[in-house]
Design a protein around this motif. Structure first.
Motif, PDB file in Angstrom:
ATOM      1  N   TRP A 185       0.439   6.775  -4.255  1.00  0.00           N
ATOM      2  CA  TRP A 185      -0.003   5.386  -4.346  1.00  0.00           C
ATOM      3  C   TRP A 185      -1.421   5.335  -4.866  1.00  0.00           C
ATOM      4  O   TRP A 185      -2.189   6.307  -4.780  1.00  0.00           O
ATOM      5  CB  TRP A 185       0.091   4.693  -2.991  1.00  0.00           C
ATOM      6  CG  TRP A 185      -0.550   5.447  -1.856  1.00  0.00           C
ATOM      7  CD1 TRP A 185      -1.859   5.448  -1.484  1.00  0.00           C
ATOM      8  CD2 TRP A 185       0.116   6.365  -0.984  1.00  0.00           C
ATOM      9  NE1 TRP A 185      -2.049   6.272  -0.426  1.00  0.00           N
ATOM     10  CE2 TRP A 185      -0.861   6.851  -0.088  1.00  0.00           C
ATOM     11  CE3 TRP A 185       1.433   6.810  -0.864  1.00  0.00           C
ATOM     12  CZ2 TRP A 185      -0.543   7.772   0.908  1.00  0.00           C
ATOM     13  CZ3 TRP A 185       1.744   7.717   0.127  1.00  0.00           C
ATOM     14  CH2 TRP A 185       0.753   8.193   1.006  1.00  0.00           C
ATOM     15  N   SER A 186      -1.733   4.173  -5.403  1.00  0.00           N
ATOM     16  CA  SER A 186      -3.096   3.954  -5.887  1.00  0.00           C
ATOM     17  C   SER A 186      -3.542   2.551  -5.477  1.00  0.00           C
ATOM     18  O   SER A 186      -2.725   1.624  -5.480  1.00  0.00           O
ATOM     19  CB  SER A 186      -3.149   4.106  -7.410  1.00  0.00           C
ATOM     20  OG  SER A 186      -2.302   3.156  -8.041  1.00  0.00           O
ATOM     21  N   ASP A 195      -5.078  -4.326  -3.895  1.00  0.00           N
ATOM     22  CA  ASP A 195      -3.668  -4.368  -4.268  1.00  0.00           C
ATOM     23  C   ASP A 195      -3.181  -2.937  -4.466  1.00  0.00           C
ATOM     24  O   ASP A 195      -3.808  -2.143  -5.180  1.00  0.00           O
ATOM     25  CB  ASP A 195      -3.474  -5.161  -5.561  1.00  0.00           C
ATOM     26  CG  ASP A 195      -3.659  -6.650  -5.339  1.00  0.00           C
ATOM     27  OD1 ASP A 195      -3.051  -7.171  -4.389  1.00  0.00           O
ATOM     28  OD2 ASP A 195      -4.410  -7.274  -6.111  1.00  0.00           O
ATOM     29  N   THR A 197      -0.267  -0.017  -5.412  1.00  0.00           N
ATOM     30  CA  THR A 197       0.895   0.305  -6.232  1.00  0.00           C
ATOM     31  C   THR A 197       1.459   1.645  -5.785  1.00  0.00           C
ATOM     32  O   THR A 197       0.713   2.622  -5.659  1.00  0.00           O
ATOM     33  CB  THR A 197       0.525   0.382  -7.725  1.00  0.00           C
ATOM     34  OG1 THR A 197      -0.015  -0.879  -8.145  1.00  0.00           O
ATOM     35  CG2 THR A 197       1.739   0.716  -8.575  1.00  0.00           C
ATOM     36  N   GLU A 199       3.959   4.746  -6.666  1.00  0.00           N
ATOM     37  CA  GLU A 199       4.546   5.367  -7.855  1.00  0.00           C
ATOM     38  C   GLU A 199       5.394   6.558  -7.453  1.00  0.00           C
ATOM     39  O   GLU A 199       5.154   7.198  -6.422  1.00  0.00           O
ATOM     40  CB  GLU A 199       3.432   5.806  -8.810  1.00  0.00           C
ATOM     41  CG  GLU A 199       2.583   4.627  -9.299  1.00  0.00           C
ATOM     42  CD  GLU A 199       1.273   5.090  -9.929  1.00  0.00           C
ATOM     43  OE1 GLU A 199       0.841   6.208  -9.602  1.00  0.00           O
ATOM     44  OE2 GLU A 199       0.708   4.330 -10.725  1.00  0.00           O
ATOM     45  N   GLY A 225       9.257  -3.975  -2.085  1.00  0.00           N
ATOM     46  CA  GLY A 225       9.325  -4.152  -3.526  1.00  0.00           C
ATOM     47  C   GLY A 225      10.379  -3.262  -4.138  1.00  0.00           C
ATOM     48  O   GLY A 225      10.896  -2.344  -3.496  1.00  0.00           O
ATOM     49  N   ALA A 227      11.988  -1.743  -8.228  1.00  0.00           N
ATOM     50  CA  ALA A 227      11.773  -1.579  -9.661  1.00  0.00           C
ATOM     51  C   ALA A 227      13.080  -1.135 -10.300  1.00  0.00           C
ATOM     52  O   ALA A 227      13.887  -0.440  -9.672  1.00  0.00           O
ATOM     53  CB  ALA A 227      10.675  -0.542  -9.932  1.00  0.00           C
ATOM     54  N   SER A 241       7.252   2.445 -10.852  1.00  0.00           N
ATOM     55  CA  SER A 241       6.017   1.908 -10.288  1.00  0.00           C
ATOM     56  C   SER A 241       6.337   0.576  -9.623  1.00  0.00           C
ATOM     57  O   SER A 241       6.961  -0.296 -10.237  1.00  0.00           O
ATOM     58  CB  SER A 241       4.972   1.714 -11.390  1.00  0.00           C
ATOM     59  OG  SER A 241       3.783   1.153 -10.882  1.00  0.00           O
ATOM     60  N   VAL A 242       5.927   0.429  -8.354  1.00  0.00           N
ATOM     61  CA  VAL A 242       6.228  -0.779  -7.593  1.00  0.00           C
ATOM     62  C   VAL A 242       4.928  -1.316  -7.001  1.00  0.00           C
ATOM     63  O   VAL A 242       4.242  -0.611  -6.255  1.00  0.00           O
ATOM     64  CB  VAL A 242       7.238  -0.492  -6.462  1.00  0.00           C
ATOM     65  CG1 VAL A 242       7.479  -1.750  -5.635  1.00  0.00           C
ATOM     66  CG2 VAL A 242       8.545   0.030  -7.030  1.00  0.00           C
ATOM     67  N   GLU A 243       4.592  -2.560  -7.327  1.00  0.00           N
ATOM     68  CA  GLU A 243       3.412  -3.198  -6.758  1.00  0.00           C
ATOM     69  C   GLU A 243       3.774  -3.765  -5.391  1.00  0.00           C
ATOM     70  O   GLU A 243       4.707  -4.565  -5.272  1.00  0.00           O
ATOM     71  CB  GLU A 243       2.914  -4.299  -7.678  1.00  0.00           C
ATOM     72  CG  GLU A 243       2.422  -3.789  -9.033  1.00  0.00           C
ATOM     73  CD  GLU A 243       1.942  -4.902  -9.934  1.00  0.00           C
ATOM     74  OE1 GLU A 243       2.008  -6.082  -9.501  1.00  0.00           O
ATOM     75  OE2 GLU A 243       1.503  -4.614 -11.063  1.00  0.00           O
ATOM     76  N   VAL A 244       3.054  -3.352  -4.365  1.00  0.00           N
ATOM     77  CA  VAL A 244       3.367  -3.788  -3.002  1.00  0.00           C
ATOM     78  C   VAL A 244       2.288  -4.697  -2.434  1.00  0.00           C
ATOM     79  O   VAL A 244       2.376  -5.100  -1.269  1.00  0.00           O
ATOM     80  CB  VAL A 244       3.588  -2.572  -2.082  1.00  0.00           C
ATOM     81  CG1 VAL A 244       4.742  -1.736  -2.591  1.00  0.00           C
ATOM     82  CG2 VAL A 244       2.326  -1.725  -1.949  1.00  0.00           C
TER      83      VAL A 244
END
Length: 983
Positions: A185-186, A195, A197, A199, A225, A227, A241-244
């Protein structure tokens, strides 16, 4: 020595060991390379006898076995994906005590794309002889199958088929195999204002290309989330990649699951998920952060019409102070109240008195308080400012959710409405709908759109989608939008609905399609990633990828779910004992170790953190005397707490009749067996039952069962897909020295849905016990019952007495009553709301089921009954909203008062033929409005006894307001307002 597979053994060695019947298995190289594809796979059967379930045929033990309940019989191994099979090995116990026998067997199979079985090996007789072949038969077969089935026609030594172990040897056919790897994650060390994300990499490790699918990402066991994943060639990989979004401070397990709806047939369906070894840790950001800790009302338990004032505790969990002047807002019903908040230092709490008052309404309401309601303060987190709880007033439970009906929403679809008699059991969707109406979506683009009346971050959808052609249910999705913006797909299932047969015999209902169906609805629930304000338009829409043949939407529940609770001081987590959240593996052993440690005084409390925890065995006390599956010892002196029913969820994947080594299928392989002094709170228990008894006595299990004893308190527990939610009581002859009927047992805040039999049953002498402020929906028998049964130690003492059912909301029992009392004394039914019973009364007092007699007083007071009663027993017996049924035994001392009976299917109050006397019934201040197909009050031709009416109003009854049938020995004194007797 136990033979497990052919790999690594020579054919000559196998022949020497007597493991291959001469002439049955060809000597080929491919046979030597085959592996046992059945190991660990699900085995089902057309029926089972006694305690010999199908799971015994694949438990790795030859001293347990499956036995069918008749011939012909089917035993099916679900391999999960196509395989090229070469042989089937069928074993019986090699002990010489097993006599030689011949079983007539046919082998069939079907591919992963087929629904019908085809023959792989013609019917033939196979000799099982413990002396010559160690009771093992090998049947050579050739074919590609995903499901392999043995069909048994006869057994020379038993009335049913018998299999101790089944093995299927072959090699996997080309198929994709999707896996997830390299989760990260980042930013790597986020704070609450970042925010995030997630991965990862999806790889097709299989030998064939995979079609497009999706991957879901979960934090703390909650999907946050998803993808898309495009088609992948064999061996290919793709990044995802999923934005959570932003997350509150805390530690979260991170997991990803590819192909979450199992639409891709894979060679291995057990490796689709991955959970990171280390959690995602979200740190606190500098600055203030307000949250509501509690709401206090004065008076705490108001009467209808009382003026209620409120105080809100506002806490600053941040690192910076907040100045005076922010607004603390409280909403209750349609009332909005505001208060001015003083300055709050970091870490401090202020009690804010909100101005004005609320007039208490019947049934209660949800209180929702918001700190910094006008957004003056820039906070670390803006998502934790709201807190909600219930206030109980008058009738019904003060549920924390808002229920919205589909027929009252905006929709493009077909309105379904029940017929005048609300006919049940003939695939009648509208009859089984709340309010007897629902909306059907047949075409793409059709929808139901609800406008929210309170903030919400979760949704429950009561729905119906079609069964699978061969039964057993199917899965589908429907699209959720909020104010026109796509939110997510909701997963729907018909696995737990669609029962076929005659409802008069619930144990005879089947999952196999044929003729009439009932129990057509189930529910889907989801936590959303954000809070949606009042006035949000939630749309359930059938999009192109939502591929069920039809969708029927009955209602939704919208709820503002609080964040997971923190681990209480003194509680020890089940993770300390080896449980791992959200990994799909069985956590039973770890949960049992934690409970045993608590019971032994080694720890003070068991903590079940937020997450999904798989449980495949009942939690109980190990019995050193090993008295068998029918006689069990429950837990005692145990406290179990969770982070909230939406957050700490126990679940099972195995239907009880398919689980080996459990106490008994009736009580199931999930939940807890309780003997005394046990407190359980703030968890969910989700079973995997699919039937009440048909298809070979395949029962659905009981979530909470046992003797219960004294000082047991259960609160805020969500139960679904069990045969019974709670059964309090055991027969005296079930370990007599442990006789310990429930006394002072309390249930509060229960949420029991979609069972195949009772919701909560107080049996076997349970006394002084309460169910309060709880909700029940779609139970398959009495939602609440007192059964003063005779299976007790002393029938003069162990009587079901002084139990109370107060302020509960009961909806849509699909068989039997809303509330029933069978015998006993001093029992009370007060302040409940009951609606939409399918075929029985809302409230019934009865002496069928052979109870101990009624005596003393039984009170039915201040209940609201809407659209209740129905026809049953070949649809020849019509039941009223309240029915007294004295089958041979009298029902004395009954008072019915302060009750509204509205829109009954048949009679409002019914005194039924049964042989017993119903003396001196008092009916006071009761309103009966619109008895659609019956009378306001009916005394049947064989009824005996008398009733006195005081302050009774009856209007708009089809068959007269008071009807005493010819031949009746029942008299009614007192004239209802605006009504006259009819004979």
């Amino acid at each position: 020595m136990r033979w497990k597979r052919l790999t690594g053994r020579t054919v000559a060695g196998l022949l020497t060991a007597g493991l291959i019947s001469a002439g049955l298995l060809p000597v080929t190289a491919s046979a030597a390379e085959a592996t046992d594809l059945a190991r660990g796979k699900t085995v089902t059967a057309s029926g089972s006898h006694g305690g010999y379930p199908a799971a015994n045929a694949n438990d790795g033990k030859v001293d347990s076995y499956w036995e069918s309940n008749s011939h012909p019989a089917d035993l099916t191994v679900k391999l999960g994906a196509d395989a090229d099979v070469q042989s089937v090995v069928v074993k019986l116990n090699p002990d010489p005590i097993w006599a030689t026998r011949t079983q007539d067997i046919q082998v069939l199979g079907r591919t992963q794309d087929s629904t019908a079985f085809t023959s792989l090996r013609a019917r033939a007789g196979y000799v099982f002889n413990p002396s010559s072949n160690r009771n093992t038969v090998t049947i050579p077969v050739t074919g590609r199958v995903a499901d392999l089935q043995l069909k048994f026609f006869s057994n020379t030594e038993a009335p049913g088929a018998q299999v101790a172990e089944i093995q299927v040897f072959g090699t996997a056919a080309p198929n994709p195999d999707l896996t997830v790897s390299a989760l990260s994650w980042s930013p790597s060390s986020p704070s609450e204002t970042d925010d995030i994300t997630v991965e990862g990499t999806v790889r097709n490790a299989g030998s064939a290309a995979s079609p497009a699918t999706t991957v879901n990402v979960s934090l703390g066991g909650v999907v946050v989330g998803s993808a898309p994943v495009g088609p992948l060639a064999a061996g290919a990989s793709a990044p995802v990649s999923v934005e959570v979004g932003k997350r509150p401070q805390g530690s979260y397990t991170v997991s990803a699951l590819v192909d979450p709806t199992d639409t891709v047939v894979e060679s291995d369906n057990t490796n689709n998920s991955r959970t990171t070894a280390s959690p995602l840790v979200v740190g606190q950001s500098p600055g203030p952060d307000l949250e509501v800790r509690s709401i206090t009302s004065s008076p705490a338990n108001p009467a209808v019409g009382a003026a209620v004032t409120f105080t809100v505790a506002v806490h600053n969990r941040g690192t910076g102070a907040v100045g005076a002047g922010t607004v603390t807002r409280l909403t209750v019903g349609s009332t909005t109240l505001n208060g001015t908040t003083p300055a709050i230092a970091a870490g401090a709490t202020a009690n804010v008195t909100v101005g004005g008052s609320w007039t208490a309404a019947s049934g209660g309401a949800t209180l929702s308080a918001t700190a910094d309601a006008t957004n003056l303060v820039a906070e670390t987190s803006e998502t934790n400012n709201t807190f909600a709880r219930s206030i109980v007033v008058g009738r019904g439970a003060a549920v924390p959710y808002t229920e919205l009906e589909a027929e009252k929403a905006d929709y493009q679809g077909t309105l379904l409405q029940s017929d005048a008699e609300r006919t049940f059991g003939h695939t009648n969707f509208a009859t089984e709908s709340s309010g007897r109406e629902s909306v059907r979506l047949n075409s793409m683009g059709q929808y139901v759109e609800f406008t929210s009346t309170a903030p919400a971050n979760s949704i429950v959808v009561r729905n119906s989608i079609p069964d699978a052609p061969g039964g057993g249910g199917r899965e589908a999705t429907i699209s959720l939008y909020a104010d026109g913006k796509f939110v997510r797909k909701l997963d729907l299932s018909s696995k737990h609905s669609w029962l076929y047969g005659n409802t008069d015999s619930p144990e005879g209902l089947t999952n196999t399609p044929g003729g009439d169906a009932r129990r057509l609805f189930d529910e889907s629930h989801a936590l959303l990633t954000e809070t949606y304000p009042v006035g949000t338009k939630f749309r359930l829409q059938r999009d192109a990828s939502d591929n069920a043949a039809f969708y029927i939407i009955d209602l939704i529940d919208l709820e503002q779910v609080a964040a997971p609770s923190s681990q209480p001081s003194g509680c020890v987590s089940i993770t300390t004992y080896g449980a791992v959240a959200n990994d799909g593996l069985d956590d039973t052993a770890a949960i049992q170790r934690a409970v045993t440690a608590n019971q032994n005084g080694e720890i003070d409390c068991v903590w079940i953190p937020a997450g999904q925890w798989r449980q495949e065995q009942k939690i109980l006390t190990d019995d050193p005397l090993d008295r068998g599956q029918w006689n069990q010892v429950g837990i005692r002196d145990v406290t179990i707490r969770g982070a909230g029913m939406w957050h700490s969820q126990l679940y099972t994947l195995t239907p009880p009749h398919e689980a080996g080594g459990i106490n008994h299928p009736h009580e199931g392989n999930f939940g807890f067996d309780i003997d005394e002094n046990t407190q359980i709170s703030d968890i969910a228990i989700f079973g995997s039952g699919t039937i009440r008894g048909g298809d070979g006595n395949h029962e659905g299990g009981v979530a909470l069962n046992g003797r219960f004893g004294k000082d047991t308190k259960i609160s805020n527990v969500w139960i679904e897909h069990a045969n019974v939610g709670v059964w309090a009581g055991r027969d005296f002859d079930n370990i007599q020295e442990l006789w310990n009927p429930g006394d002072g047992v309390e249930f509060t805040g229960m949420r029991i849905r979609n069972t195949y039999a009772d919701g909560i049953n107080f049996a076997n002498g349970t006394r002084n016990s309460t169910v309060y402020n709880s909700s029940f929906r779609n139970t398959g028998d009495d939602a609440l019952a007192v059964w003063s049964s005779k299976y007790v130690k002393d029938q003069s003492v162990d009587i079901g007495h002084d139990n109370s059912f107060r302020n509960n909301t009961i909806q849509l029992p699909w068989r039997a009553n809303g509330i029933a009392i069978y015998g006993g004394y001093g029992n009370k039914i007060e302040n409940n709301l009951i609606s939409d019973t399918m075929n029985y009364p809302a409230i019934m007092l009865a002496t069928d089921h052979d109870p101990l007699p009624f005596s003393g007083q039984t009170l039915i007071a201040n209940n609201g009954l809407y659209r209740t009663g129905g026809a049953f027993w070949n649809e020849d017996q019509e039941f009223g909203a309240i029915t007294l049924f004295p089958q041979n035994l009298p029902i004395p001392g009954v008072t019915i008062r302060d009750t509204d009976i509205v829109d009954s299917t048949y009679d409002g109050i019914q005194f039924k033929t049964g042989g017993g006397l119903m003396p001196d019934v008092k009916i006071q201040n009761v309103r009966i409005e619109r008895s659609n197909n019956g009378s306001g009050i009916l005394a049947m031709g064989g009824a005996r006894g008398n009733a006195t009416l005081t302050g009774v109003t009856i209007t708009d009854s089809r068959d007269g307001h008071v009807l005493i049938e010819p031949g009746s020995q029942f008299t009614i004194s007192g004239t209802p307002n605006g009504a006259r007797a009819k004979r």
